[in-house]
Motif scaffolding. Structure first.
Motif, PDB file in Angstrom:
ATOM      1  N   VAL A  31       0.839  -1.229   0.007  1.00  0.00           N
ATOM      2  CA  VAL A  31      -0.132  -0.160  -0.139  1.00  0.00           C
ATOM      3  C   VAL A  31       0.828   1.337   0.005  1.00  0.00           C
ATOM      4  O   VAL A  31       0.527   2.397  -0.811  1.00  0.00           O
ATOM      5  CB  VAL A  31      -0.996  -0.054   1.088  1.00  0.00           C
ATOM      6  N   ALA A  32       2.131   0.960   0.722  1.00  0.00           N
ATOM      7  CA  ALA A  32       2.851   2.451   0.776  1.00  0.00           C
ATOM      8  C   ALA A  32       3.519   2.559  -0.563  1.00  0.00           C
ATOM      9  O   ALA A  32       3.836   3.714  -0.907  1.00  0.00           O
ATOM     10  CB  ALA A  32       4.125   2.118   1.753  1.00  0.00           C
ATOM     11  N   ALA A  33       3.807   1.566  -1.417  1.00  0.00           N
ATOM     12  CA  ALA A  33       4.353   1.608  -2.778  1.00  0.00           C
ATOM     13  C   ALA A  33       3.300   2.204  -3.768  1.00  0.00           C
ATOM     14  O   ALA A  33       3.766   3.211  -4.409  1.00  0.00           O
ATOM     15  CB  ALA A  33       4.652   0.165  -3.275  1.00  0.00           C
ATOM     16  N   LEU A  34       1.928   1.837  -3.281  1.00  0.00           N
ATOM     17  CA  LEU A  34       0.909   2.442  -4.248  1.00  0.00           C
ATOM     18  C   LEU A  34       0.990   4.097  -3.835  1.00  0.00           C
ATOM     19  O   LEU A  34       0.824   4.794  -4.820  1.00  0.00           O
ATOM     20  CB  LEU A  34      -0.454   1.910  -3.855  1.00  0.00           C
ATOM     21  N   GLN A  35       1.049   4.257  -2.621  1.00  0.00           N
ATOM     22  CA  GLN A  35       1.101   5.766  -2.250  1.00  0.00           C
ATOM     23  C   GLN A  35       2.262   6.562  -2.914  1.00  0.00           C
ATOM     24  O   GLN A  35       1.918   7.577  -3.553  1.00  0.00           O
ATOM     25  CB  GLN A  35       1.152   5.849  -0.555  1.00  0.00           C
ATOM     26  N   GLU A  36       3.289   5.817  -3.193  1.00  0.00           N
ATOM     27  CA  GLU A  36       4.539   6.625  -3.551  1.00  0.00           C
ATOM     28  C   GLU A  36       4.124   6.653  -5.054  1.00  0.00           C
ATOM     29  O   GLU A  36       4.616   7.948  -5.587  1.00  0.00           O
ATOM     30  CB  GLU A  36       5.709   5.734  -3.582  1.00  0.00           C
ATOM     31  N   ILE A  37       3.733   5.537  -5.791  1.00  0.00           N
ATOM     32  CA  ILE A  37       3.640   6.003  -6.987  1.00  0.00           C
ATOM     33  C   ILE A  37       2.306   6.718  -7.509  1.00  0.00           C
ATOM     34  O   ILE A  37       2.294   7.432  -8.788  1.00  0.00           O
ATOM     35  CB  ILE A  37       3.355   4.583  -8.027  1.00  0.00           C
ATOM     36  N   HIS A  38       1.367   6.837  -6.720  1.00  0.00           N
ATOM     37  CA  HIS A  38       0.137   7.529  -7.017  1.00  0.00           C
ATOM     38  C   HIS A  38      -0.151   8.591  -6.340  1.00  0.00           C
ATOM     39  O   HIS A  38      -1.427   9.204  -6.223  1.00  0.00           O
ATOM     40  CB  HIS A  38      -1.131   6.467  -7.007  1.00  0.00           C
ATOM     41  N   ASP A  39       0.888   9.308  -5.542  1.00  0.00           N
ATOM     42  CA  ASP A  39       0.652  10.343  -4.972  1.00  0.00           C
ATOM     43  C   ASP A  39       0.742  11.677  -5.957  1.00  0.00           C
ATOM     44  O   ASP A  39       0.480  12.765  -5.193  1.00  0.00           O
ATOM     45  CB  ASP A  39       1.529  10.522  -3.586  1.00  0.00           C
ATOM     46  N   GLY A  40       0.826  11.582  -6.960  1.00  0.00           N
ATOM     47  CA  GLY A  40       0.961  12.630  -7.971  1.00  0.00           C
ATOM     48  C   GLY A  40       2.311  13.057  -8.363  1.00  0.00           C
ATOM     49  O   GLY A  40       2.509  13.770  -9.357  1.00  0.00           O
ATOM     50  N   ARG A  41       3.454  12.534  -7.909  1.00  0.00           N
ATOM     51  CA  ARG A  41       4.603  12.580  -8.292  1.00  0.00           C
ATOM     52  C   ARG A  41       5.025  12.532  -9.509  1.00  0.00           C
ATOM     53  O   ARG A  41       5.897  13.061 -10.259  1.00  0.00           O
ATOM     54  CB  ARG A  41       5.629  12.342  -7.185  1.00  0.00           C
ATOM     55  N   TYR A  42       4.318  11.320 -10.204  1.00  0.00           N
ATOM     56  CA  TYR A  42       4.697  10.964 -11.622  1.00  0.00           C
ATOM     57  C   TYR A  42       3.319  11.411 -12.469  1.00  0.00           C
ATOM     58  O   TYR A  42       3.558  10.888 -13.594  1.00  0.00           O
ATOM     59  CB  TYR A  42       4.676   9.499 -11.500  1.00  0.00           C
ATOM     60  N   GLY A  43       2.494  12.304 -12.076  1.00  0.00           N
ATOM     61  CA  GLY A  43       1.396  12.697 -12.870  1.00  0.00           C
ATOM     62  C   GLY A  43       0.295  11.740 -12.884  1.00  0.00           C
ATOM     63  O   GLY A  43       0.540  10.501 -12.087  1.00  0.00           O
ATOM     64  N   PRO A  44      -0.602  11.918 -13.719  1.00  0.00           N
ATOM     65  CA  PRO A  44      -1.675  11.103 -13.624  1.00  0.00           C
ATOM     66  C   PRO A  44      -1.320   9.599 -14.397  1.00  0.00           C
ATOM     67  O   PRO A  44      -0.231   9.321 -15.300  1.00  0.00           O
ATOM     68  CB  PRO A  44      -2.613  11.594 -14.774  1.00  0.00           C
ATOM     69  N   VAL A  45      -1.781   8.558 -13.902  1.00  0.00           N
ATOM     70  CA  VAL A  45      -1.442   7.011 -14.185  1.00  0.00           C
ATOM     71  C   VAL A  45      -2.744   6.656 -14.737  1.00  0.00           C
ATOM     72  O   VAL A  45      -3.766   6.287 -14.104  1.00  0.00           O
ATOM     73  CB  VAL A  45      -1.066   6.377 -12.991  1.00  0.00           C
ATOM     74  N   PHE A  46      -2.934   6.151 -16.124  1.00  0.00           N
ATOM     75  CA  PHE A  46      -4.104   5.791 -16.674  1.00  0.00           C
ATOM     76  C   PHE A  46      -4.396   4.429 -16.000  1.00  0.00           C
ATOM     77  O   PHE A  46      -5.524   4.170 -16.136  1.00  0.00           O
ATOM     78  CB  PHE A  46      -3.874   6.024 -18.292  1.00  0.00           C
ATOM     79  N   GLU A  47      -3.334   3.644 -16.121  1.00  0.00           N
ATOM     80  CA  GLU A  47      -3.865   2.175 -15.527  1.00  0.00           C
ATOM     81  C   GLU A  47      -2.884   1.508 -14.622  1.00  0.00           C
ATOM     82  O   GLU A  47      -1.609   1.655 -14.715  1.00  0.00           O
ATOM     83  CB  GLU A  47      -3.925   1.086 -16.948  1.00  0.00           C
ATOM     84  N   HIS A  48      -3.310   0.936 -13.831  1.00  0.00           N
ATOM     85  CA  HIS A  48      -2.647  -0.005 -12.735  1.00  0.00           C
ATOM     86  C   HIS A  48      -2.636  -1.365 -12.959  1.00  0.00           C
ATOM     87  O   HIS A  48      -3.812  -1.946 -12.671  1.00  0.00           O
ATOM     88  CB  HIS A  48      -2.703   0.714 -11.244  1.00  0.00           C
ATOM     89  N   TRP A  49      -1.752  -2.148 -13.242  1.00  0.00           N
ATOM     90  CA  TRP A  49      -1.775  -3.383 -13.241  1.00  0.00           C
ATOM     91  C   TRP A  49      -1.556  -4.137 -12.081  1.00  0.00           C
ATOM     92  O   TRP A  49      -0.474  -4.536 -11.569  1.00  0.00           O
ATOM     93  CB  TRP A  49      -0.862  -3.913 -14.288  1.00  0.00           C
ATOM     94  N   PHE A  50      -2.594  -4.832 -11.725  1.00  0.00           N
ATOM     95  CA  PHE A  50      -2.255  -5.913 -10.396  1.00  0.00           C
ATOM     96  C   PHE A  50      -2.392  -7.191 -10.950  1.00  0.00           C
ATOM     97  O   PHE A  50      -3.226  -8.108 -11.281  1.00  0.00           O
ATOM     98  CB  PHE A  50      -3.586  -5.820  -9.323  1.00  0.00           C
ATOM     99  N   ASP A  51      -1.165  -7.659 -10.957  1.00  0.00           N
ATOM    100  CA  ASP A  51      -0.975  -9.372 -11.256  1.00  0.00           C
ATOM    101  C   ASP A  51      -1.381 -10.113 -10.297  1.00  0.00           C
ATOM    102  O   ASP A  51      -1.046  -9.827  -8.766  1.00  0.00           O
ATOM    103  CB  ASP A  51       0.789  -9.379 -11.620  1.00  0.00           C
ATOM    104  N   GLY A  52      -2.057 -11.196 -10.457  1.00  0.00           N
ATOM    105  CA  GLY A  52      -2.525 -11.838  -9.540  1.00  0.00           C
ATOM    106  C   GLY A  52      -1.856 -13.087  -8.985  1.00  0.00           C
ATOM    107  O   GLY A  52      -1.999 -13.786  -7.899  1.00  0.00           O
ATOM    108  N   ALA A  53      -0.361 -13.323  -9.840  1.00  0.00           N
ATOM    109  CA  ALA A  53       0.434 -14.225  -9.114  1.00  0.00           C
ATOM    110  C   ALA A  53       0.723 -14.132  -7.787  1.00  0.00           C
ATOM    111  O   ALA A  53       0.902 -13.008  -7.042  1.00  0.00           O
ATOM    112  CB  ALA A  53       1.744 -14.085  -9.898  1.00  0.00           C
ATOM    113  N   CYS A  54       0.729 -15.255  -7.349  1.00  0.00           N
ATOM    114  CA  CYS A  54       1.249 -15.459  -5.756  1.00  0.00           C
ATOM    115  C   CYS A  54       1.907 -16.572  -5.263  1.00  0.00           C
ATOM    116  O   CYS A  54       1.316 -17.712  -4.984  1.00  0.00           O
ATOM    117  CB  CYS A  54      -0.233 -15.438  -4.812  1.00  0.00           C
ATOM    118  N   GLY A  55       3.259 -16.458  -5.372  1.00  0.00           N
ATOM    119  CA  GLY A  55       4.121 -17.350  -5.213  1.00  0.00           C
ATOM    120  C   GLY A  55       4.850 -17.200  -3.668  1.00  0.00           C
ATOM    121  O   GLY A  55       4.441 -16.381  -2.810  1.00  0.00           O
ATOM    122  N   GLU A  56       5.827 -18.041  -3.462  1.00  0.00           N
ATOM    123  CA  GLU A  56       6.622 -18.135  -2.479  1.00  0.00           C
ATOM    124  C   GLU A  56       7.579 -16.701  -2.418  1.00  0.00           C
ATOM    125  O   GLU A  56       8.066 -16.481  -3.344  1.00  0.00           O
ATOM    126  CB  GLU A  56       7.432 -19.195  -2.363  1.00  0.00           C
ATOM    127  N   GLY A  57       7.741 -16.276  -1.241  1.00  0.00           N
ATOM    128  CA  GLY A  57       8.618 -15.354  -0.966  1.00  0.00           C
ATOM    129  C   GLY A  57       9.866 -15.580  -0.492  1.00  0.00           C
ATOM    130  O   GLY A  57      10.321 -17.000  -0.454  1.00  0.00           O
TER     131      GLY A  57
END
Ligand code: FUL
Length: 438
Positions: free
Chosen positions: A158-184
């Protein structure tokens, strides 16, 4: 008297206006659908290691583009006729292409540009300069992040979303949420907090189109071959489903749900090369211009948006072979679609039939139909026929139309056609048809 007549006519016109049917696209979804063709750029440590899924243990210095030039990506995309670019800001290996505070595995820890580089900044500025939409792919699956596999990782995402979408890069037309969920890195799986991810985005940037397997704004088409389904509803039932393993069956993602309660059109993602990331060895396996044209017909021509991946190489540039192929593809589209053989035709929509009278016999092998999707998707069955001496011959039959439906047909010469809507859930609203010769 005249005033009454006028008021009556006005009321009649309003009453005859077709009403929306079912869920309809938002303004942002309509704009997105009209973009039709965008560029996906997979770029990151995998570009340098030649693997598709990095382990997350790669040293940061592996990422070292020698001539990064996002303006060249943007110029290529614009010249190719694309409307936006989506970049892998973070792939499954966890490396961030921007100096994120949420991770210690980013461009800031690399020696590239002495740790001062920021691909998102450079690309967002280039997109603005070239009049393109700027979009990001941010993999929730993270094979590097030490918190992955714990609830605290969701906060970090969520904090990464805030960094990218807080306006510093201007408007973002699409955000891609990949559903993949493997091991960390600790061998644990993550339970993604989708409601918080989506809620955060709605709050930060309500106009951004959110992609995941099941939307909420656009959905995965169900394969990576560039093929939407012939029957393609933009409606989907999402209740009880999640992106990734909790998504509906592939077949449902491909077709949508005929009576689905949400407007979630399909996006077709496919790579110009065999892999998603650049590899020298795959330059010889670029998709041919004809293959790309076929993909156009089965993606844009089947009510979806085409997201074509054109990976940047180790220099940080789109290789010339790929950009040349994109230009050939554009030239072919212009040759075919630049010559609408229905031009000058009289097209009349009467009830359930669109009558097309051409000024003379014309030869075509591709039919394009469009529905006014701002009122919802209505048509579920149709037929195209040609007339000769009063006899009608069926040329093509189909189910859904949606934003755009392209029907390859055997080459045919005719001056009179009709499109009969044989099944619709509400009064059909067809836009003008087009005829082409491939
Ligand atoms: C998938 C990923 O696993 C692939 O690497 C690629 O990024 C593709 C677009 O999405 O889920």
């Amino acid at each position: 008297m005249r005033v009454y007549a006028l008021i009556f006519l006005l009321l009649l016109t309003v009453a005859c206006q077709p009403k929306p049917y079912g869920p309809v696209p938002t303004e942002a979804q309509l704009r997105w659908q009209q973009m039709e063709y965008n560029m996906f750029v997979h770029f990151g440590p995998n570009t340098f290691s030649g693997v598709e899924w990095g382990s997350g243990a790669e040293p940061e210095d592996l990422f070292n583009p020698t001539e990064l030039d996002c303006r060249q990506w943007a110029a290529t995309a614009r010249n190719a006729g694309m409307k936006g670019i989506i970049v892998t800001a973070k792939h499954h290996d966890g490396f961030c292409l921007w100096p994120s505070q949420t991770s210690t595995h980013t461009v800031a820890q690399s020696s590239w540009r002495n740790g001062k580089g920021d691909v998102l900044k450079e690309l967002s500025e280039a997109c603005r300069e070239y009049g393109l939409g700027f979009g990001v792919y941010l993999s929730p699956w993270d094979r590097n992040h030490p918190l992955y596999g714990t609830p605290a990782y969701n906060d970090s995402y969520v904090a990464a979303l805030q960094e990218i979408h807080d306006g510093r890069y201007g408007p973002v037309f699409e955000h891609w949420f990949d559903g993949a969920c493997g091991e960390g890195p600790t061998g644990k799986l993550q339970v993604y907090d989708w409601p918080t991810f989506f809620g955060t985005m709605r709050h930060l940037s309500p106009q951004t189109i959110l992609f995941s397997d099941i939307g909420p704004d656009c959905r995965w088409v169900g394969n990576e071959q560039g093929r939407a389904s012939e029957t393609a509803w933009s409606r989907l039932d999402t209740e009880g489903f999640t992106p990734g393993a909790g998504a509906p069956p592939i077949d449902t993602l491909q077709r949508g749900n005929v009576h689905g309660t949400a407007w979630v059109p399909a996006e077709t993602d496919v790579s110009i090369r065999p892999g998603w990331f650049w590899r020298e060895s795959e330059t010889a396996q670029l998709k041919s211009t004809e293959a790309l044209f076929d993909i156009w017909l089965t993606s844009v021509g089947r009510n979806s948006v085409l997201l074509l991946n054109v990976p940047a190489d180790t220099r940080g540039r789109i290789p010339s072979a790929d950009s040349l192929r994109l230009m050939e593809f554009r030239a072919l589209r212009e040759r075919v679609f630049g010559n609408d053989l229905a031009k000058g035709a009289r097209q009349r929509l009467r009830g359930n039939t669109l009558d097309i009278q051409l000024p003379e016999d014309r030869t075509f092998n591709l039919i394009e139909l469009r529905e006014d999707i701002s009122l919802g998707q209505r048509i579920y069955s149709f037929q195209v026929e040609t007339e000769e001496d009063g006899n009608w011959t069926v040329l093509a039959e189909g189910t859904t139309i949606g934003h755009k439906r392209m029907l390859p047909v055997p080459e045919c010469s005719s001056s009179h056609l009709r499109v009969s809507i044989t099944g619709a859930y509400a009064k059909p609203v067809l836009l003008n048809a087009a005829l082409y010769r491939r």
